[in-house]
Design a protein around this motif. Structure first.
Motif, mmCIF file in Angstrom:
data_model
loop_
_atom_site.group_PDB
_atom_site.id
_atom_site.type_symbol
_atom_site.label_atom_id
_atom_site.label_comp_id
_atom_site.label_asym_id
_atom_site.label_seq_id
_atom_site.Cartn_x
_atom_site.Cartn_y
_atom_site.Cartn_z
ATOM 1 N N PHE B 38 30.661 39.038 44.445
ATOM 2 C CA PHE B 38 30.304 39.554 43.283
ATOM 3 C C PHE B 38 29.191 39.265 42.911
ATOM 4 O O PHE B 38 28.094 39.493 41.764
ATOM 5 C CB PHE B 38 31.291 40.408 42.559
ATOM 6 C CG PHE B 38 31.803 41.908 43.436
ATOM 7 C CD1 PHE B 38 31.006 42.687 43.718
ATOM 8 C CD2 PHE B 38 32.907 41.487 43.952
ATOM 9 C CE1 PHE B 38 31.791 43.909 45.044
ATOM 10 C CE2 PHE B 38 33.611 41.914 45.044
ATOM 11 C CZ PHE B 38 33.172 43.367 45.390
ATOM 12 N N VAL B 39 29.170 37.533 42.399
ATOM 13 C CA VAL B 39 28.495 36.963 41.494
ATOM 14 C C VAL B 39 27.323 36.322 41.844
ATOM 15 O O VAL B 39 26.712 35.724 41.924
ATOM 16 C CB VAL B 39 29.363 36.598 40.779
ATOM 17 C CG1 VAL B 39 28.346 35.604 39.564
ATOM 18 C CG2 VAL B 39 30.973 36.957 39.608
ATOM 19 N N PHE B 40 27.916 35.620 43.115
ATOM 20 C CA PHE B 40 26.749 34.914 43.948
ATOM 21 C C PHE B 40 26.313 36.177 44.717
ATOM 22 O O PHE B 40 25.291 35.541 45.422
ATOM 23 C CB PHE B 40 27.542 33.938 44.438
ATOM 24 C CG PHE B 40 27.621 32.468 44.079
ATOM 25 C CD1 PHE B 40 26.736 31.799 43.142
ATOM 26 C CD2 PHE B 40 29.251 32.473 43.852
ATOM 27 C CE1 PHE B 40 26.982 30.901 42.185
ATOM 28 C CE2 PHE B 40 29.889 31.004 42.579
ATOM 29 C CZ PHE B 40 28.703 30.221 42.339
ATOM 30 N N GLY B 41 26.429 36.680 45.052
ATOM 31 C CA GLY B 41 25.768 38.264 45.655
ATOM 32 C C GLY B 41 26.189 37.876 47.679
ATOM 33 O O GLY B 41 25.472 38.179 47.612
ATOM 34 N N ILE B 42 27.193 36.658 47.583
ATOM 35 C CA ILE B 42 27.090 37.111 49.532
ATOM 36 C C ILE B 42 27.995 38.213 49.955
ATOM 37 O O ILE B 42 29.488 37.700 49.660
ATOM 38 C CB ILE B 42 27.345 35.334 49.936
ATOM 39 C CG1 ILE B 42 26.680 34.543 49.583
ATOM 40 C CG2 ILE B 42 27.183 35.283 51.318
ATOM 41 C CD1 ILE B 42 26.869 33.050 49.574
#
Lengths: 232, 235
Positions: B38-42
């Motif tokens: 959710f933060v790095f979007g992987i």
């Protein structure tokens, strides 16, 4: 597509690893304090508790080296912080390598491929988390109730509890040793040599009562077993 | 000697701390996955995630129950909490608990035994974390410098250690040792022949349940028999 190794080794993940390792250390320190205190109240001599601590430390060196070697192959795939977190906290080296492999396979790639989609990394993290969370959930829910179960096995006879527990130990090693025993290779030689050296050490200890034999016995047997198996 | 201290103070304190740390650990274990997703979007693709998840869980979910229950008689209450939070049970914590018990000549499963094995396991946590931290810093370089024959022989450390721990306990209890080893080898051979494939989940669990609980049962039966023999001899 950008390689994921920067994210896999990012400060945020190092921070989370530090938290996890911190939790383990916190629990260990508290448990040790309580145990030393309880031991004192129960009349266990300081010397015996010190021997337990020293023996536990020395005995951890060999297995830890094996875990560190497993970690090296893991950290190539998932980065340093995740590898460290998974091996100092709940996991077990064999299952964690498996998680990375399953994730890669699900995307139709191999871990040895030159380019691995970065989704493999986040998938691995989810699988590792789901894969190992059960151990502590079960531990949290059941541990305090298991004493009753053990007493039931002993049929309520207090004298039988150590007998049953010692049998559990021998049964556990029957399980752990079986694979090495039937493989009939260097592992078998290491197993048998370790067994024979320790048998000799234990018998000598019973006659001489030299304390260092007890603390270092496993190390002798382990190193001896490796050397004999490697040379033959 | 204060017998009440163990049951009235020590164990309740341990259970409280053990439960709290395990529940905190339950949340913490998901954080890396949550942050990366959710933060790095992987974001993992749903299909492959489910495939891999099912594969992993089908292999190790049964062990969540089998391991704590099987190793409990050896580790005791405090040893179970500390071992399962720090991981690597069979390859590290059990040998260290066993070694501490033997070195101090303490009975497995007794109240003293659970204090002593907790001290042994606790010590192993420090050593393990220290070596892992050193390993993660210098690991790759150092290990790639070692000749392959050396790194290969490191894998022999575990069988040698397992054989040695087994010897320590076998000396005092030859009958149960033979029983444990025969059940271990016997169930593994039958498993390899595919005789347990009818079990709905990973049939490998037979290889741990049969030797451990089989040997416990054998000990229970022979213990009763020995006692009965002694009693009749006395009469």
């Amino acid at each position: 597509m950008k390689n994921y190794s920067e994210i896999a080794n990012s400060p945020v993940l190092w921070f989370l690893t530090a938290l996890a390792v911190g939790l383990v250390l916190l629990q260990t320190i508290r448990f040790l304090k309580k145990s030393f205190l309880a031991g004192k109240e129960m009349g266990i001599s300081n010397e015996r508790m010190k021997t337990a601590f020293v023996t536990g430390s020395i005995s951890a060196i060999g297995p830890s080296i094996v875990i560190v070697i497993g970690m090296v192959s893991l950290l190539i795939v998932v980065g340093g912080p995740t590898a460290l977190m998974r091996l100092a906290y709940i996991g077990n080296v064999a299952y964690e390598l498996l998680a990375a492999e399953f994730a890669a396979n699900a995307y139709g790639v191999a871990l040895t491929d030159a380019v691995i989609p970065r989704e493999v990394f986040s998938t691995t993290l989810w699988i590792m988390a789901f894969g190992c969370v059960g151990w502590i959930v079960v531990t949290a829910l059941l541990t305090d109730k298991m004493d009753k179960f053990k007493n039931k096995l002993a049929g309520g006879a207090a004298a039988m509890i150590p007998v049953i527990s010692s049998a559990a130990m021998l049964g556990a090693y029957g399980y752990l040793n079986a694979g090495y025993a039937i493989s009939l290779d260097k592992n078998t030689i290491a197993l048998v040599t370790g067994f024979l050296i320790m048998l000799a050490v234990t018998i000598i200890y019973k006659k001489t009562k030299k304390k260092w034999l007890n603390e270092w016995g496993l190390t002798f047997a382990m190193v001896g077993g490796v050397i004999v198996a490697a040379l033959i | 000697m204060n017998n009440n201290y163990y049951n009235q103070k020590y164990i309740p304190q341990i259970i409280r701390t053990g439960k709290i740390t395990c529940w905190v650990g339950t949340l913490l274990v998901f954080l890396p996955a949550i942050i990366v997703t959710f933060v790095f979007g992987i974001v993992p693709s749903k299909g492959p995630l489910m495939v891999a998840l099912v594969a992993q869980l089908s292999i190790n979910a049964v062990w969540w129950f089998v391991e704590p229950i099987s190793f409990f008689p050896i580790l005791g209450i405090p040893g179970t909490y500390i071992s399962f939070l720090s991981g690597n049970i069979s390859n590290l914590r059990i040998p260290c608990a066993a070694a501490a018990l033997k070195a101090t000549e303490t009975e497995v499963g007794s109240e003293e035994g659970s204090v002593i094995s907790t001290i042994g396991v606790g010590a192993s946590v420090f050593v393990n974390i220290l070596l892992l931290v050193v390993g993660v810093i210098v690991g790759t370089k150092l290990i790639s410098m070692l000749p392959e024959s050396v790194t290969k022989s490191f894998s022999l450390l575990l069988p040698a250690l397992f054989g040695a721990v087994f010897a320590q306990f076998a000396v005092d209890d030859i009958k149960n040792a033979i029983c444990g080893m025969s059940l271990g080898i016997g169930s593994l051979l039958l498993y390899k022949m595919g005789l347990f494939n009818w079990i709905p989940f990973d049939p490998f669990i037979v290889n741990i349940l049969v030797p451990i609980f089989g040997t416990m049962l054998f000990a229970k039966l022979t213990y009763k028999k020995n006692n009965a023999d002694e009693k009749t001899a006395e009469n």
